[in-house]
Design a protein around this motif. Structure first.
Motif, PDB file in Angstrom:
ATOM      1  N   ILE A  61       0.866  -1.180   0.000  1.00 13.20           N
ATOM      2  CA  ILE A  61       0.000   0.000   0.000  1.00 13.20           C
ATOM      3  C   ILE A  61       0.901   1.227   0.000  1.00 13.20           C
ATOM      4  O   ILE A  61       1.617   1.489   0.968  1.00 13.20           O
ATOM      5  CB  ILE A  61      -0.935   0.005   1.220  1.00 13.20           C
ATOM      6  CG1 ILE A  61      -1.853  -1.223   1.177  1.00 13.20           C
ATOM      7  CG2 ILE A  61      -1.764   1.292   1.264  1.00 13.20           C
ATOM      8  CD1 ILE A  61      -2.710  -1.406   2.402  1.00 13.20           C
ATOM      9  N   ASN A  81      -5.037  -3.101  -5.603  1.00  7.27           N
ATOM     10  CA  ASN A  81      -3.846  -2.376  -6.073  1.00  7.27           C
ATOM     11  C   ASN A  81      -3.209  -3.061  -7.279  1.00  7.27           C
ATOM     12  O   ASN A  81      -1.989  -3.193  -7.378  1.00  7.27           O
ATOM     13  CB  ASN A  81      -2.829  -2.212  -4.943  1.00  7.27           C
ATOM     14  CG  ASN A  81      -3.218  -1.102  -3.984  1.00  7.27           C
ATOM     15  OD1 ASN A  81      -4.207  -0.409  -4.190  1.00  7.27           O
ATOM     16  ND2 ASN A  81      -2.452  -0.915  -2.935  1.00  7.27           N
ATOM     17  N   GLN A  89      -2.960   4.936  -0.545  1.00 10.87           N
ATOM     18  CA  GLN A  89      -4.037   4.651  -1.488  1.00 10.87           C
ATOM     19  C   GLN A  89      -4.282   3.154  -1.616  1.00 10.87           C
ATOM     20  O   GLN A  89      -3.345   2.360  -1.645  1.00 10.87           O
ATOM     21  CB  GLN A  89      -3.713   5.219  -2.874  1.00 10.87           C
ATOM     22  CG  GLN A  89      -3.606   6.731  -2.926  1.00 10.87           C
ATOM     23  CD  GLN A  89      -3.350   7.230  -4.330  1.00 10.87           C
ATOM     24  OE1 GLN A  89      -3.849   6.667  -5.301  1.00 10.87           O
ATOM     25  NE2 GLN A  89      -2.564   8.294  -4.449  1.00 10.87           N
ATOM     26  N   VAL A  90      -5.553   2.797  -1.711  1.00 10.25           N
ATOM     27  CA  VAL A  90      -5.952   1.415  -1.984  1.00 10.25           C
ATOM     28  C   VAL A  90      -6.974   1.447  -3.113  1.00 10.25           C
ATOM     29  O   VAL A  90      -7.960   2.191  -3.047  1.00 10.25           O
ATOM     30  CB  VAL A  90      -6.573   0.735  -0.749  1.00 10.25           C
ATOM     31  CG1 VAL A  90      -7.052  -0.671  -1.100  1.00 10.25           C
ATOM     32  CG2 VAL A  90      -5.570   0.669   0.386  1.00 10.25           C
TER      33      VAL A  90
END
Length: 564
Positions: free
Chosen positions: A88, A110, A92-93
């Motif tokens: 990660i 992702n 952000q994911v």
């Protein structure tokens, strides 16, 4: 929080991209416009069950993508990422879910392909969807212990995990015990079968990797002529008068006689000499292998018969000799257990007793933690219910006593939520007392409490305010906004009180183009929000009174936000 949601070819949605903000986001629109479809898409993104019915008619697949920003470095999503080897970066994911028209489901986190179960693990740390259907889980007593465990997750989960390890080990040993205590006739039949298999495998006198060695030798014998010709040609190309080695030797001698002239010649003379000796050794090796090469048709026939014998055994006991030897070891162990059953039974009984003691100790600790959590949860629930105009409600968590305590996967606790909504009425099972509106308020109170404890990024309410009005509707609106101070909240509503409390108001509209229906999303400005609130108050007709009332609701909501 959920920052961006992209949906393509999903139900009546052809292609939309929605940007979300933090705080309370309200989705409104006419019935059938696609509000709940958007929530369904988010639910699939979190690992919910999919169906080919979601794929828009005439398309090959439905695609849903969600971008989440995680500002909390201690968020459980990082632990989940480490657990499944997904990095990660930049807080952000990105979750992606694709459902094909053939029914296949493709999941990514992702950009990395994952199973639906793994997607669900990520989804449950990011999204908490509360719908009218979920409210029904409050009616099921078996789910009450899960709600209690969620309340003090950090304290309870560690002990619960330790208990589960011991409990699973206990169940495994119990299964072994039950297997050894099957009726004697079945055990005798099982012993006969195992002894027959043991005898058959032992008589075969299997050797490790024997099948691989046989295949290699068969291949060599079957290709004798090719092998003989290759070795012979290679040897005679190197060795003999006017052959390779002879020419290399001549080159070496030419340099050797003049090596005093130039250091370069001296160096290259040594190199050629080394190559000559290496090639000479290689030629001898080819000759020796050629001399030892024999064509033996009887040996080939013998190997073919042995291979057939092994193949027959493989059809029953394993695809390789290694697997068959492993199976033989298991047979030996099971025969030993059956023939010495009493000894093993006694050992298993002792092991069960020891594991039960360990499990009971962990279960008692689990009960202690739950009792503390229950006391705190009851106090918080009472306060939240007062805010939702259930000030006369009384709530309690009952731990049913069982003698002796019976261990289950959750310990020995069996929990029931009890409630009384009227003064003077005794506490009864929640499922037997609460109305639909009361259940919705009770669930909202739980969400308000859990939003502080769970660290969920986005909480979604799908028409949980159905069946309420007036001051209760206002209380629900205020409670939803309070939840949004700890987690992003997305809400589908038909109540103007809830819509007025929104930090962001999005209007969902159903349109038609080229004889196809599609959904569009519009973020409303203040004047558009006033018009929408007016429609929610009066219906389709806008009146000055309704607009005035809408402005007043927005002003009251704004004042509430400032104070809270």
């Amino acid at each position: 929080m959920l920052t961006e949601l992209s949906i393509q070819d999903f139900a009546i949605i052809d292609d939309i991209s929605i940007t979300f903000n933090d705080g309370l986001t309200v989705l409104t629109g006419e019935t059938g416009a696609g509000k709940s479809i958007i929530i369904d898409a988010i639910q699939l993104l979190a690992g919910g069950r999919g169906s080919v019915d979601y794929v828009r008619h005439g398309t090959k697949k439905a695609t849903i993508e969600g971008l989440f920003f995680i500002s909390n470095n201690n968020h459980p999503i990082y632990h989940t990422g480490n657990e499944f080897g997904i990095e990660i970066q930049d807080e952000q994911v990105v979750l992606q879910r694709i459902i094909t028209s053939s029914g296949k489901s493709i999941c990514r986190v992702n950009g990395k392909l994952v199973t639906l179960a793994i997607l669900r693990e990520f989804g449950k740390t990011l999204i908490d969807i509360h719908s009218q259907h979920e409210t029904q889980s409050l009616m099921d007593v078996d789910h009450h212990i899960d709600f209690l465990d969620m309340y003090d997750y950090k304290a309870i989960e560690e002990t619960k995990s330790e208990y589960r390890k011991i409990y699973d080990a206990l169940e495994t040993v119990k299964r072994k015990y039950r297997k050894l205590n099957d009726n004697e006739q079945e055990m005798a039949q099982r012993l006969d079968l195992l002894q027959f298999q043991q005898q058959e495998l032992e008589q075969a006198q299997l050797q490790p990797e024997e099948d691989i060695e046989i295949d290699e030798e068969i291949h060599q014998l079957a290709n004798y002529e090719k092998l003989h010709r290759a070795l012979n040609d290679a040897y005679y190309a190197l060795y003999g008068e006017q052959r390779g080695l002879d020419f290399v030797k001549q080159a070496q001698l030419a340099l050797e006689t003049n090596q005093d002239v130039d250091p370069f010649i001296t160096e290259k003379n040594e190199e050629i000499a080394n190559h000559f000796y290496a090639l000479e050794e290689l030629a001898y090796s080819l000759r020796n292998h050629l001399d030892g090469l024999q064509y033996n048709p009887e040996r080939l026939n013998e190997l073919e018969q042995r291979k057939d014998e092994l193949n027959k055994l493989k059809r029953k006991y394993g695809t390789t000799v290694e697997e068959m030897l492993s199976y033989l070891a298991k047979i030996d162990e099971e025969i030993e257990q059956i023939t010495n059953r009493d000894t093993h039974v006694n050992a298993l009984v002792a092991e069960i007793e020891e594991l039960e003691k360990d499990a009971m100790l962990e279960a008692e600790q689990l009960h202690h933690l739950r009792a503390l959590a229950a006391e705190n949860l009851v106090n918080e629930i009472h306060q939240e219910l007062k805010d939702l105009y259930l000030e006369n409600a009384s709530f309690a968590i009952d731990f049913e006593d069982a003698t002796p305590p019976k261990l289950t996967k959750n310990g020995y606790d069996k929990v029931r939520f009890l409630i009384s909504t009227n003064v003077g009425e005794p506490l009864k099972d929640l499922s037997k007392v609460a109305s639909g509106g009361e259940l919705s308020r009770f669930m909202l109170a739980l969400k308000k409490i859990f939003s502080k404890h769970q660290g969920i990024t986005s909480v979604i309410f799908d028409e949980v305010d159905t069946g309420v009005s007036g001051r209760v509707a206002q209380a629900i609106a205020e409670k939803m906004h309070q939840v949004s101070t700890d987690s992003q909240v997305l809400c589908i509503t038909h109540l103007p009180q809830v819509a007025a409390m929104a930090d962001t108001h999005k209007f969902i509209r159903k349109n038609e183009k080229s004889n196809r229906t599609y959904t569009s999303v519009q973020e409303l400005n203040e004047e558009e929000q006033i018009d929408e609130l007016s429609r929610m108050i009066t219906g389709t007709k806008l009146t000055d009174t309704a607009k005035s009332h809408a402005r007043e609701m927005l002003e009251l909501a704004s004042n509430f936000k400032v104070k809270n």
